[in-house]
Write a protein that holds these residues in place. Structure first.
Motif, PDB file in Angstrom:
ATOM      1  N   LYS A 147       0.801  -1.232   0.000  1.00 58.37           N
ATOM      2  CA  LYS A 147       0.000   0.000   0.000  1.00 58.37           C
ATOM      3  C   LYS A 147       0.833   1.281   0.000  1.00 58.37           C
ATOM      4  CE  LYS A 147      -0.780  -0.229   5.021  1.00 58.37           C
ATOM      5  NZ  LYS A 147      -1.818  -0.385   6.058  1.00 58.37           N
ATOM      6  N   HIS A 148       2.083   1.220   0.426  1.00 59.91           N
ATOM      7  CA  HIS A 148       2.917   2.427   0.417  1.00 59.91           C
ATOM      8  C   HIS A 148       3.779   2.525  -0.845  1.00 59.91           C
ATOM      9  CE1 HIS A 148       1.614   3.387   4.416  1.00 59.91           C
ATOM     10  NE2 HIS A 148       2.105   2.251   4.914  1.00 59.91           N
ATOM     11  N   ALA A 149       3.655   1.543  -1.724  1.00 55.50           N
ATOM     12  CA  ALA A 149       4.451   1.548  -2.957  1.00 55.50           C
ATOM     13  C   ALA A 149       3.570   1.691  -4.194  1.00 55.50           C
ATOM     14  CB  ALA A 149       5.267   0.260  -3.048  1.00 55.50           C
ATOM     15  N   ILE A 150       2.547   0.849  -4.300  1.00 54.20           N
ATOM     16  CA  ILE A 150       1.667   0.855  -5.474  1.00 54.20           C
ATOM     17  C   ILE A 150       0.497   1.796  -5.243  1.00 54.20           C
ATOM     18  CG2 ILE A 150       0.122  -0.581  -6.877  1.00 54.20           C
ATOM     19  CD1 ILE A 150       1.963  -2.925  -6.340  1.00 54.20           C
ATOM     20  N   ARG A 151       0.128   2.539  -6.297  1.00 53.99           N
ATOM     21  CA  ARG A 151      -0.968   3.506  -6.209  1.00 53.99           C
ATOM     22  C   ARG A 151      -2.047   3.205  -7.239  1.00 53.99           C
ATOM     23  NH1 ARG A 151       2.562   9.055  -6.597  1.00 53.99           N
ATOM     24  NH2 ARG A 151       4.009   8.688  -4.845  1.00 53.99           N
ATOM     25  N   THR A 186       6.688  -5.655 -10.783  1.00 52.65           N
ATOM     26  CA  THR A 186       7.147  -4.622 -11.723  1.00 52.65           C
ATOM     27  C   THR A 186       5.920  -3.853 -12.186  1.00 52.65           C
ATOM     28  OG1 THR A 186       8.935  -6.072 -12.482  1.00 52.65           O
ATOM     29  CG2 THR A 186       8.374  -4.180 -13.875  1.00 52.65           C
ATOM     30  N   TYR A 187       5.981  -2.538 -12.108  1.00 54.14           N
ATOM     31  CA  TYR A 187       4.825  -1.724 -12.479  1.00 54.14           C
ATOM     32  C   TYR A 187       5.274  -0.439 -13.155  1.00 54.14           C
ATOM     33  CZ  TYR A 187       5.890   0.868  -8.151  1.00 54.14           C
ATOM     34  OH  TYR A 187       6.513   1.602  -7.170  1.00 54.14           O
ATOM     35  N   GLU A 188       4.332   0.172 -13.879  1.00 53.80           N
ATOM     36  CA  GLU A 188       4.604   1.429 -14.577  1.00 53.80           C
ATOM     37  C   GLU A 188       3.756   2.544 -13.982  1.00 53.80           C
ATOM     38  OE1 GLU A 188       4.111   1.142 -18.766  1.00 53.80           O
ATOM     39  OE2 GLU A 188       5.771  -0.274 -19.046  1.00 53.80           O
ATOM     40  N   ARG A 189       4.397   3.709 -13.865  1.00 53.74           N
ATOM     41  CA  ARG A 189       3.699   4.905 -13.404  1.00 53.74           C
ATOM     42  C   ARG A 189       4.214   6.093 -14.211  1.00 53.74           C
ATOM     43  NH1 ARG A 189       4.676   6.034  -7.394  1.00 53.74           N
ATOM     44  NH2 ARG A 189       3.298   4.204  -7.194  1.00 53.74           N
ATOM     45  N   ALA A 190       3.300   6.753 -14.910  1.00 51.99           N
ATOM     46  CA  ALA A 190       3.657   7.916 -15.735  1.00 51.99           C
ATOM     47  C   ALA A 190       4.771   7.578 -16.723  1.00 51.99           C
ATOM     48  CB  ALA A 190       4.067   9.087 -14.834  1.00 51.99           C
ATOM     49  N   ASN A 195      10.068  -1.136  -9.569  1.00 49.90           N
ATOM     50  CA  ASN A 195       9.985  -2.457  -8.950  1.00 49.90           C
ATOM     51  C   ASN A 195       9.832  -2.300  -7.441  1.00 49.90           C
ATOM     52  OD1 ASN A 195      10.708  -4.561 -11.179  1.00 49.90           O
ATOM     53  ND2 ASN A 195      12.245  -2.944 -11.416  1.00 49.90           N
ATOM     54  N   THR A 196       9.090  -3.217  -6.852  1.00 47.83           N
ATOM     55  CA  THR A 196       8.952  -3.229  -5.404  1.00 47.83           C
ATOM     56  C   THR A 196       8.697  -4.665  -4.949  1.00 47.83           C
ATOM     57  OG1 THR A 196       7.802  -2.227  -3.506  1.00 47.83           O
ATOM     58  CG2 THR A 196       6.457  -2.807  -5.408  1.00 47.83           C
ATOM     59  N   THR A 197       9.182  -5.012  -3.774  1.00 45.02           N
ATOM     60  CA  THR A 197       9.009  -6.366  -3.248  1.00 45.02           C
ATOM     61  C   THR A 197       8.406  -6.297  -1.852  1.00 45.02           C
ATOM     62  OG1 THR A 197      10.914  -7.175  -4.503  1.00 45.02           O
ATOM     63  CG2 THR A 197      10.158  -8.536  -2.660  1.00 45.02           C
ATOM     64  N   HIS A 198       7.318  -7.018  -1.669  1.00 48.08           N
ATOM     65  CA  HIS A 198       6.672  -7.103  -0.352  1.00 48.08           C
ATOM     66  C   HIS A 198       6.048  -8.490  -0.210  1.00 48.08           C
ATOM     67  CE1 HIS A 198       7.190  -2.856   0.654  1.00 48.08           C
ATOM     68  NE2 HIS A 198       6.887  -2.598  -0.597  1.00 48.08           N
ATOM     69  N   ARG A 199       5.537  -8.771   0.973  1.00 47.05           N
ATOM     70  CA  ARG A 199       4.975 -10.095   1.237  1.00 47.05           C
ATOM     71  C   ARG A 199       3.487 -10.155   0.884  1.00 47.05           C
ATOM     72  NH1 ARG A 199       8.618 -13.195   3.640  1.00 47.05           N
ATOM     73  NH2 ARG A 199      10.409 -12.175   4.614  1.00 47.05           N
ATOM     74  N   LEU A 200       3.056 -11.336   0.464  1.00 47.03           N
ATOM     75  CA  LEU A 200       1.657 -11.555   0.102  1.00 47.03           C
ATOM     76  C   LEU A 200       0.794 -11.667   1.354  1.00 47.03           C
ATOM     77  CD1 LEU A 200       2.136 -14.176  -2.753  1.00 47.03           C
ATOM     78  CD2 LEU A 200       1.564 -11.758  -3.005  1.00 47.03           C
ATOM     79  N   LYS A 202      -3.202 -12.773   3.044  1.00 47.88           N
ATOM     80  CA  LYS A 202      -4.252 -13.772   2.909  1.00 47.88           C
ATOM     81  C   LYS A 202      -5.529 -13.110   2.393  1.00 47.88           C
ATOM     82  CE  LYS A 202      -6.457 -17.466   5.591  1.00 47.88           C
ATOM     83  NZ  LYS A 202      -6.529 -18.098   6.930  1.00 47.88           N
ATOM     84  N   LEU A 203      -6.064 -13.591   1.273  1.00 47.92           N
ATOM     85  CA  LEU A 203      -7.303 -13.052   0.714  1.00 47.92           C
ATOM     86  C   LEU A 203      -8.501 -13.891   1.120  1.00 47.92           C
ATOM     87  CD1 LEU A 203      -6.222 -12.078  -2.920  1.00 47.92           C
ATOM     88  CD2 LEU A 203      -6.230 -10.660  -0.861  1.00 47.92           C
ATOM     89  N   THR A 204      -8.372 -15.201   0.983  1.00 49.90           N
ATOM     90  CA  THR A 204      -9.408 -16.141   1.423  1.00 49.90           C
ATOM     91  C   THR A 204      -8.723 -17.266   2.190  1.00 49.90           C
ATOM     92  OG1 THR A 204      -9.274 -17.581  -0.528  1.00 49.90           O
ATOM     93  CG2 THR A 204     -10.704 -15.645  -0.697  1.00 49.90           C
ATOM     94  N   SER A 205      -9.500 -18.247   2.583  1.00 56.58           N
ATOM     95  CA  SER A 205      -8.927 -19.355   3.348  1.00 56.58           C
ATOM     96  C   SER A 205      -7.939 -20.172   2.532  1.00 56.58           C
ATOM     97  CB  SER A 205     -10.051 -20.268   3.860  1.00 56.58           C
ATOM     98  OG  SER A 205     -10.806 -20.771   2.768  1.00 56.58           O
ATOM     99  N   THR A 206      -8.033 -20.036   1.190  1.00 56.87           N
ATOM    100  CA  THR A 206      -7.161 -20.856   0.330  1.00 56.87           C
ATOM    101  C   THR A 206      -6.289 -20.041  -0.623  1.00 56.87           C
ATOM    102  OG1 THR A 206      -8.966 -21.069  -1.294  1.00 56.87           O
ATOM    103  CG2 THR A 206      -8.783 -22.789   0.386  1.00 56.87           C
ATOM    104  N   ARG A 207      -6.427 -18.712  -0.626  1.00 54.27           N
ATOM    105  CA  ARG A 207      -5.711 -17.917  -1.616  1.00 54.27           C
ATOM    106  C   ARG A 207      -4.913 -16.792  -0.981  1.00 54.27           C
ATOM    107  NH1 ARG A 207      -9.052 -14.932  -4.972  1.00 54.27           N
ATOM    108  NH2 ARG A 207      -7.190 -14.187  -6.009  1.00 54.27           N
ATOM    109  N   SER A 208      -3.739 -16.541  -1.576  1.00 53.63           N
ATOM    110  CA  SER A 208      -2.933 -15.387  -1.199  1.00 53.63           C
ATOM    111  C   SER A 208      -3.029 -14.347  -2.299  1.00 53.63           C
ATOM    112  CB  SER A 208      -1.474 -15.803  -0.999  1.00 53.63           C
ATOM    113  OG  SER A 208      -0.961 -16.342  -2.222  1.00 53.63           O
ATOM    114  N   GLY A 209      -2.615 -13.118  -2.016  1.00 54.38           N
ATOM    115  CA  GLY A 209      -2.686 -12.081  -3.034  1.00 54.38           C
ATOM    116  C   GLY A 209      -1.957 -10.818  -2.635  1.00 54.38           C
ATOM    117  N   ILE A 210      -1.909  -9.876  -3.587  1.00 57.45           N
ATOM    118  CA  ILE A 210      -1.267  -8.581  -3.337  1.00 57.45           C
ATOM    119  C   ILE A 210      -2.151  -7.725  -2.449  1.00 57.45           C
ATOM    120  CG2 ILE A 210      -0.450  -6.445  -4.441  1.00 57.45           C
ATOM    121  CD1 ILE A 210       0.180  -8.091  -6.926  1.00 57.45           C
TER     122      ILE A 210
END
Length: 348
Positions: A147-151, A186-190, A195-200, A202-210
């Motif tokens: 949340k502090h890297a991607i907008r 890896t993302y583009e802005r303007a 690049n940024t690296t962070h930990r995934l 938990k989104l649901t009981s079986t899935r991880s996500g950004i």
């Protein structure tokens, strides 16, 4: 004399109090929005296909929901009118400020238009090339480690060095990683790659996500120049109707046959139609504009699905119920795909 002066002062105070109350009652913004019927607009004013004018004698109509911030007066009015609804500001905007919310709606609309062009071209046997750029970031959730890297507005182009040609590709790859494992994004802005690296998380009981809400970012190149200008409209709900309008012009088939045909629903790369919000308001808007047919997204109802649906009804159920009460004579047609909509319009 003194008694008369006191009486005048009391009258001034009363009048001032009334003026202040009326000002508050009519103008004071509340932390909620009122949703009501918007417009139903002929899509000919939005779509231009070079060398392919619309052969139809009727019209395809895109419908919208009117949204305005509530005031005490309009709040009370909305309580009294059954087809108006009051929504919490957080639910409407996702906690985003005005400019960010508008930008997100623009991203949704542009993604929807691109899918509509691609699906219509393929159905009309016209050459189309899709270049998938990545996924638009529409919202970063509070629990996201990114949340502090991607907008909002960034485009994610790779995860751990992998690029995929669908949002589902990214989601499948990320979903296979363990919660808490690091992910290099890896993302583009303007126009600049980052690049940024962070930990995934938990989104649901079986899935991880950004921890983001997303939509496709792609470019569509067609042999026949196609221009779609949605004006001030935003969101993904016009996908089906844009696809029908573009297809009719490309194919030269008159699907309208003199009828005013309204509808709503998202469109995906396979031409499937998805549910949207505010369909009851859109049915009323279509009726006011003279539409006699309304194409509504259809999903098979189930107990679990209805638990989370608006008003505990599917889009089709709510549209049919609304038409019965507010749009007599309108035919509500359930559709699951673009091809099903075309088949219905050809056969009826």
């Amino acid at each position: 004399m003194k008694r008369q002066d006191n009486r005048i002062l009391r009258w001034i105070a009363v009048i001032l109090g009334i003026v202040l109350f009326l000002g508050w009652f009519l103008l004071w913004p509340l932390n909620s929005y009122i949703e009501g019927p918007g417009n139903a607009t002929n899509l000919r004013s939005f779509v231009r296909v070079k060398g392919h004018p619309d052969p139809g004698k009727g019209s395809f109509m895109i419908t919208s929901v009117a949204l305005q911030q509530a005031r005490p007066a309009t709040y009370l009015m909305a309580k009294a009118v059954p087809y108006l609804s009051i929504e919490n500001a957080e639910d409407v905007t996702g906690g985003q400020n005005g400019p960010t919310f508008d930008r997100v709606q623009h991203f949704y609309m542009q993604s929807s238009i691109n899918e509509a062009i691609a699906v219509a071209c393929q159905a009309a046997h016209q050459k189309v090339m899709k270049k998938y750029l990545g996924i638009y970031v529409l919202q970063v959730q509070p629990n996201s480690k990114f949340k502090h890297a991607i907008r909002v507005g960034d485009t994610i182009t790779k995860v751990n060095g992998h690029h995929y040609n669908t949002a589902q590709g990214y989601q499948r790859y990320i979903g296979k990683q363990k919660v808490g494992s690091p992910l290099r994004v890896t993302y583009e802005r303007a126009g600049r790659q980052r690049n940024t690296t962070h930990r995934l998380v938990k989104l649901t009981s079986t899935r991880s996500g950004i921890g983001i809400i997303l939509t496709n970012n792609m470019k569509v190149k067609t042999k026949v120049p196609i221009k779609v200008d949605p004006g001030q409209l935003g969101g993904p709900s016009g996908g089906l109707m844009f696809t029908l309008q573009i297809y009719e012009q490309l194919s030269g088939h008159d699907l309208q046959r003199g009828r005013k045909i309204a509808g709503t629903g998202t469109i995906d790369a396979d031409g499937n139609v998805g549910e949207i919000g505010g369909i009851d308001k859109k049915v009323i808007a279509a009726h006011r504009a003279g539409a006699t047919i309304f194409l509504a997204p259809y999903v098979k109802p189930s107990k679990l699905l209805l638990k989370y649906e608006e008003g505990h009804q599917t889009n089709y159920q709510l549209a049919r119920r609304t038409a019965k009460r507010y749009a007599p004579g309108m035919k509500v047609v359930p559709v699951t795909s673009f091809r099903q909509a075309v088949h219905y319009l050809q056969k009826h």
